[in-house]
Design an enzyme around this catalytic site. Sequence first.
Site, PDB file in Angstrom:
ATOM      1  CG  ASP A 129      -1.849   0.861   1.175  1.00 52.15           C
ATOM      2  OD1 ASP A 129      -2.642   1.188  -0.183  1.00 52.15           O
ATOM      3  OD2 ASP A 129      -2.455   1.679   2.085  1.00 52.15           O
ATOM      4  CB  SER A 181      -7.172   3.108  -0.215  1.00 50.28           C
ATOM      5  OG  SER A 181      -6.948   3.009   1.216  1.00 50.28           O
ATOM      6  CD  GLN A 234      -4.879   1.381  -2.806  1.00 44.88           C
ATOM      7  OE1 GLN A 234      -4.449   2.583  -2.800  1.00 44.88           O
ATOM      8  NE2 GLN A 234      -4.505   0.611  -1.757  1.00 44.88           N
TER       9      GLN A 234
END
Length: 343
Positions: free
Chosen positions: A257, A278, A328
């Site tokens: 991430d 996100s 993502q």
Amino acid sequence: MAEKELDASRDASGSSRINANSGGSGLLKSPEDGGSDSSAPPDTQDLRSILVTSVLNLEKLDADLYRGTHHWVPRTQRLFGGQIVGQALVAAAKSVDDNLYAHSLHCYFVRAGDPKVPVLYQVDRTRDGRSFTVRSVKAIQHGKPILICQASFHLLQPSPLQHQFTMPVVPQPEDLLTVEQLIQLYLSKPDLAENAKRGLNKLLANEVPIEIKPVNPAHFYKLAATDPRQLFWVRARGYIGEGNMKLHCCVAAYVSDYAFLGTALLPYPNYRAQFSASLDHAMWFHSTFRSDEWMLYECESPWAGSSRGLVQGRLWRKDGVLAASCSQEGVLRVKPVPGANKL
């Protein structure tokens, strides 16, 4: 919704940037290591990765219920999404047999994480099959879920079907500078603007448990339009060791991430993120790897629009084996940069 630390000061660095003291149960164990890594060299036994000893070390409260606390909190004062994903995978992995390994996870961030309180992880044993096992995990704060995660575990099986893309040809990590070394290099420039110095010093003060070596530092830092693609070498700080693949997958979920969503901002040097978060995060694990060894993170953004951005990533081992893939989508609300500062 996990807010992202896209940069400490985008007008200063142009970079897309991006905790846990636990007194509870031990780390994930595997048959290979019996829960401890006796093969660790003597000089590394005291240098265990903080991701192992703290961030991903959950406290067991009850059957399938765990508590995680926070080691590093971004300047946004919202929890780092990778931490929540990694801890959720730890909780899920504790409920499956030792011969099952994570092959995928799919997460939705539904609320911002509060760094002032711990996170509870509630595991639901959704399915136990002969080859595949599925777990559902809710990360909870203040009585409400902040993340919903589904993780699937697989009994390793041989197959004649094997192929992968080819790893990009890039300089090796031994020939590149870390983010910290690059910042020190930029700070040594006599003509560096004061606001740029402040921004870079803030970045330098961030003690994240990840080491980064950008392949193209100019793309990583400068306010110049580039394709929505970046490559950097990444590994966990400290020593983890071999044998515990479940733990390495959890660490990789945390690492995946970092600076990921910021890839979508690279073509737009005249804008910076006013708000970013996100929305979801998915990951697929393909091969064995060590998260405390250098892996190449190849990130690209095939689309952005409607104040959202889509990013995809591949984690490559140094020997060219594709270790994991990521995807993502996130919210990206931007504002113009008032005068682009150059380093």
